[in-house]
Design a protein around this motif. Structure first.
Motif, PDB file in Angstrom:
ATOM      1  N   GLY A  42       0.797  -1.258   0.058  1.00  0.00           N
ATOM      2  CA  GLY A  42       0.179   0.080   0.083  1.00  0.00           C
ATOM      3  C   GLY A  42       0.918   1.369   0.055  1.00  0.00           C
ATOM      4  O   GLY A  42       1.959   1.235   0.145  1.00  0.00           O
ATOM      5  N   ALA A  43       0.238   2.305  -0.187  1.00  0.00           N
ATOM      6  CA  ALA A  43       1.102   3.769  -0.338  1.00  0.00           C
ATOM      7  C   ALA A  43       1.335   4.196   0.901  1.00  0.00           C
ATOM      8  O   ALA A  43       2.388   4.799   0.992  1.00  0.00           O
ATOM      9  N   ASP A  44       0.600   3.867   2.061  1.00  0.00           N
ATOM     10  CA  ASP A  44       1.045   4.320   3.310  1.00  0.00           C
ATOM     11  C   ASP A  44       2.316   3.524   3.819  1.00  0.00           C
ATOM     12  O   ASP A  44       2.426   2.154   3.535  1.00  0.00           O
ATOM     13  N   ARG A  45       3.186   4.104   4.775  1.00  0.00           N
ATOM     14  CA  ARG A  45       4.173   3.287   5.526  1.00  0.00           C
ATOM     15  C   ARG A  45       3.526   2.328   6.368  1.00  0.00           C
ATOM     16  O   ARG A  45       2.362   2.559   6.953  1.00  0.00           O
ATOM     17  N   PRO A  46       4.110   1.246   6.792  1.00  0.00           N
ATOM     18  CA  PRO A  46       3.452   0.344   7.585  1.00  0.00           C
ATOM     19  C   PRO A  46       3.156   0.861   8.804  1.00  0.00           C
ATOM     20  O   PRO A  46       3.928   1.580   9.569  1.00  0.00           O
TER      21      PRO A  46
ATOM     22  N   ALA B 275       5.354   1.720  -7.595  1.00  0.00           N
ATOM     23  CA  ALA B 275       4.866   0.808  -6.730  1.00  0.00           C
ATOM     24  C   ALA B 275       6.028   0.063  -6.027  1.00  0.00           C
ATOM     25  O   ALA B 275       6.147  -0.346  -4.777  1.00  0.00           O
ATOM     26  N   LEU B 276       7.254  -0.092  -7.075  1.00  0.00           N
ATOM     27  CA  LEU B 276       8.172  -1.142  -6.495  1.00  0.00           C
ATOM     28  C   LEU B 276       9.272  -0.134  -5.511  1.00  0.00           C
ATOM     29  O   LEU B 276       9.375  -0.606  -4.331  1.00  0.00           O
ATOM     30  N   ASP B 277       9.271   1.152  -5.696  1.00  0.00           N
ATOM     31  CA  ASP B 277       9.837   1.845  -4.898  1.00  0.00           C
ATOM     32  C   ASP B 277       9.227   2.171  -3.435  1.00  0.00           C
ATOM     33  O   ASP B 277       9.732   2.059  -2.485  1.00  0.00           O
ATOM     34  N   VAL B 278       7.799   2.345  -3.707  1.00  0.00           N
ATOM     35  CA  VAL B 278       7.185   2.350  -2.335  1.00  0.00           C
ATOM     36  C   VAL B 278       7.282   0.892  -1.382  1.00  0.00           C
ATOM     37  O   VAL B 278       7.382   0.993  -0.251  1.00  0.00           O
ATOM     38  N   LEU B 279       7.010  -0.233  -2.256  1.00  0.00           N
ATOM     39  CA  LEU B 279       6.982  -1.590  -1.625  1.00  0.00           C
ATOM     40  C   LEU B 279       8.531  -1.735  -1.023  1.00  0.00           C
ATOM     41  O   LEU B 279       8.413  -2.170   0.314  1.00  0.00           O
ATOM     42  N   CYS B 280       9.469  -1.338  -1.601  1.00  0.00           N
ATOM     43  CA  CYS B 280      10.784  -1.714  -1.249  1.00  0.00           C
ATOM     44  C   CYS B 280      11.186  -0.877   0.359  1.00  0.00           C
ATOM     45  O   CYS B 280      11.526  -1.370   1.247  1.00  0.00           O
ATOM     46  N   GLU B 281      10.542   0.201   0.142  1.00  0.00           N
ATOM     47  CA  GLU B 281      10.621   1.097   1.461  1.00  0.00           C
ATOM     48  C   GLU B 281      10.019   0.419   2.613  1.00  0.00           C
ATOM     49  O   GLU B 281      10.427   0.368   3.708  1.00  0.00           O
TER      50      GLU B 281
ATOM     51  N   SER C 277      10.526   9.878  -3.503  1.00  0.00           N
ATOM     52  CA  SER C 277       9.631   9.020  -2.798  1.00  0.00           C
ATOM     53  C   SER C 277       8.306   9.296  -2.334  1.00  0.00           C
ATOM     54  O   SER C 277       7.326   8.715  -2.482  1.00  0.00           O
ATOM     55  N   ASP C 278       8.239  10.464  -1.995  1.00  0.00           N
ATOM     56  CA  ASP C 278       7.063  11.159  -1.608  1.00  0.00           C
ATOM     57  C   ASP C 278       6.079  11.269  -2.785  1.00  0.00           C
ATOM     58  O   ASP C 278       4.738  10.817  -2.569  1.00  0.00           O
TER      59      ASP C 278
ATOM     60  N   ASP D 272       2.372   9.397  -3.430  1.00  0.00           N
ATOM     61  CA  ASP D 272       1.255  10.195  -3.822  1.00  0.00           C
ATOM     62  C   ASP D 272       0.580   9.499  -4.957  1.00  0.00           C
ATOM     63  O   ASP D 272      -0.833   9.244  -4.963  1.00  0.00           O
ATOM     64  N   ARG D 273       1.222   9.316  -5.885  1.00  0.00           N
ATOM     65  CA  ARG D 273       0.758   8.625  -7.222  1.00  0.00           C
ATOM     66  C   ARG D 273       0.276   7.381  -6.936  1.00  0.00           C
ATOM     67  O   ARG D 273      -0.625   6.889  -7.432  1.00  0.00           O
ATOM     68  N   THR D 274       1.031   6.568  -5.963  1.00  0.00           N
ATOM     69  CA  THR D 274       0.510   5.124  -5.624  1.00  0.00           C
ATOM     70  C   THR D 274      -0.748   5.155  -4.957  1.00  0.00           C
ATOM     71  O   THR D 274      -1.636   4.605  -5.232  1.00  0.00           O
ATOM     72  N   ALA D 275      -0.738   6.084  -4.091  1.00  0.00           N
ATOM     73  CA  ALA D 275      -2.046   6.222  -3.245  1.00  0.00           C
ATOM     74  C   ALA D 275      -3.241   6.425  -4.045  1.00  0.00           C
ATOM     75  O   ALA D 275      -4.276   6.073  -3.839  1.00  0.00           O
ATOM     76  N   VAL D 276      -3.068   7.586  -4.737  1.00  0.00           N
ATOM     77  CA  VAL D 276      -4.313   8.132  -6.003  1.00  0.00           C
ATOM     78  C   VAL D 276      -4.654   6.848  -6.876  1.00  0.00           C
ATOM     79  O   VAL D 276      -6.015   6.505  -6.905  1.00  0.00           O
ATOM     80  N   ALA D 277      -3.736   6.027  -7.207  1.00  0.00           N
ATOM     81  CA  ALA D 277      -4.176   4.955  -8.065  1.00  0.00           C
ATOM     82  C   ALA D 277      -4.784   3.997  -7.311  1.00  0.00           C
ATOM     83  O   ALA D 277      -6.017   3.430  -7.716  1.00  0.00           O
ATOM     84  N   GLN D 278      -4.240   3.518  -6.233  1.00  0.00           N
ATOM     85  CA  GLN D 278      -4.896   2.382  -5.289  1.00  0.00           C
ATOM     86  C   GLN D 278      -6.294   2.743  -4.852  1.00  0.00           C
ATOM     87  O   GLN D 278      -7.030   2.134  -4.618  1.00  0.00           O
ATOM     88  N   THR D 279      -6.433   4.016  -4.366  1.00  0.00           N
ATOM     89  CA  THR D 279      -7.697   4.604  -3.887  1.00  0.00           C
ATOM     90  C   THR D 279      -8.881   4.479  -5.032  1.00  0.00           C
ATOM     91  O   THR D 279      -9.895   4.173  -4.590  1.00  0.00           O
ATOM     92  N   ALA D 280      -8.414   4.944  -6.200  1.00  0.00           N
ATOM     93  CA  ALA D 280      -9.349   5.037  -7.337  1.00  0.00           C
ATOM     94  C   ALA D 280      -9.847   3.372  -7.544  1.00  0.00           C
ATOM     95  O   ALA D 280     -11.147   3.406  -7.768  1.00  0.00           O
TER      96      ALA D 280
END
Length: 454
Positions: A63-67, A120-126, A318-319, A323-331
């Protein structure tokens, strides 16, 4: 660590699992265990030397949020309580919305696929690095089954997993049933995925059953393991000797002899698919060199992820990716659970199938966590819940969902039967109040209900 042959431990089959011969280890859903107390069955298994691995389903590392620190602490506590050699989770997102999109939070109640993009990979890895730093033992992540795929993906599943392992050092939990599911539903070749992923990073393997309906494979974990799934297991075994293989079953539990038969089929598949003596690679090493293809143009090669633009800091990139991942997943999640339009590039018909599947799962799980609801509402429970779920996304866990559903029914004037309405009112009040009713109150209510029922 060598795990051997295992089975998913569930309370419904705890006795059968204890009685099965040749079980080296078990896996338990982490969120179903108390942080400070183990079920007696797991205590007995551990006393016999059976390894127990906690398997998380709620972190949402994709997900777009940190764990969430609380969820990480809970998973760590269960790993320590079990003395587990590792913990496992999924490459998936399970919630969306919230502060990153300035919108209400949405819960899927299900594992949803992460877009295989560089963002999404950048977000997942972090997120994975954060989780690794918070856990007392190594982490392994599982590939999931999907009914839908994201448009404009930049990596194959094998490439995505290879890059994830390269960047984070995380281990992999490869579910061969999920590879088969994605083959039927999305046209993805299991052999190609196995060729591309780093098999030396496999911690263990899942095997599970499902069923095909109208050309869609449903990864139910409630049906026997099929021959095509065992064929994918054989493909994997021809490449590597996995440290562990586990049979999953989550519903419609069969007699112990059928579970034993499925385990025997798994053992036979592993034996038959093993490379000839003298040609086998060492355990935990790939049976052949795994080449990772370059990402499709214009994306950079997998060995060289895209560098940030010179004028933008790495943290800003990263931010922005979050943000882009959050918008896509929320939609996407909003379309699945709130009835909003399908995002561009998605197949609306396939989204409807996924949406119905999510609503049905909500109804089934709520019936399990709050069995009084179908008892009170009778045959009308399922239709009433699906009507409720169609316009009210889940914003908390399933227990919260059960309370919200009961409140919705009462506000709407239901149930029509006055006895059922009284029972539902008491049920809702008992669980939504600051504390449960005392013994005297429960006895008075039971006596009233008995009198009314005469």
């Amino acid at each position: 660590m060598e795990l051997g042959i295992g089975i998913g431990w569930r309370p419904e089959i705890a006795h059968e699992v204890e009685a099965l011969a040749g079980i080296d280890w078990v896996e338990a859903v982490a969120e179903n265990l108390c942080a400070d107390h183990l079920p007696d069955s797991l205590v007995r298994l551990r006393e016999r030397g059976v390894t127990v691995v906690p398997h998380g389903v709620a972190l949402g590392l994709g997900g777009a949020d940190r764990p969430d620190p609380g969820r990480l602490a809970a998973l760590a506590a269960r790993a320590e309580l079990l003395g587990a050699p590792l913990v496992t989770e999924h490459i998936a997102f399970v919630r969306a919305g919230g502060p990153l999109t300035a919108s209400p939070g949405l819960e899927a109640g299900h594992l949803l696929p992460v877009p295989r993009t560089w963002d999404a990979l950048d977000v997942l890895c972090e997120n994975v690095r954060i989780a690794q730093d918070s856990l007392p033992v190594p982490l392994a992540l599982e590939n999931i089954a999907a009914l839908i795929t994201w448009p404009d993906e930049e990596l194959t599943e094998g490439q995505f997993l290879a890059e994830l392992v390269e960047r984070t050092g995380v281990r992999l939990l490869i579910d061969v049933a999920n590879l088969h599911t994605n083959h039927v539903n999305l046209g993805q070749d299991p052999a190609k995925a196995l060729d591309e992923l780093p098999v030396e990073a496999i911690a263990y393997v899942h095997v599970a059953g499902g069923v095909e309906k109208n050309g869609v494979w449903h990864d139910t974990h409630a049906h026997p393991v099929t021959a095509p799934v065992l064929e994918v297991l054989a493909e994997l075994r021809s490449r590597v000797d996995p440290p562990g293989v586990l049979l999953e079953r989550d519903d419609a539990f069969p007699p112990a002899r059928e579970l034993a038969g499925e385990l025997d089929a798994i053992r036979a598949t592993l034996r038959k698919a093993a490379p000839p003596a003298g040609s086998q690679a060492p355990v935990g090493s790939p049976a052949r060199t795994v080449a990772v293809p370059a990402a499709p143009a214009p994306a950079p090669s997998i060995s060289a992820p895209p560098a940030p633009a010179p004028s933008v800091s790495a943290s800003s990139v990263s931010d922005a990716a979050r943000d882009r991942t959050a918008v896509a997943q929320t939609a996407l999640l909003s379309a699945l659970v709130a009835g909003t339009p399908a995002p561009a590039g998605f197949d609306p018909a396939r989204l409807r199938v996924q949406s119905r599947s999510l609503a049905a799962k909500r109804a089934d799980v709520v019936a399990k966590v709050a069995p009084e609801l179908p008892e009170i509402l009778g045959d009308g429970y399922r239709a009433a819940f699906l009507a409720y779920a169609g316009g009210r996304p889940m914003s908390g866990g399933y227990r919260r969902d059960a309370l919200d559903f009961a409140e919705h029914v009462l506000i709407a004037g239901g149930p029509a039967d006055p006895v059922a309405r009284r029972e539902l009112t008491y049920w809702w009040r008992d669980r939504s109040g600051s504390r449960p009713p005392g013994r005297a109150t429960r006895l008075i209510r039971a006596a009233r209900a008995a009198l009314v029922g005469r």
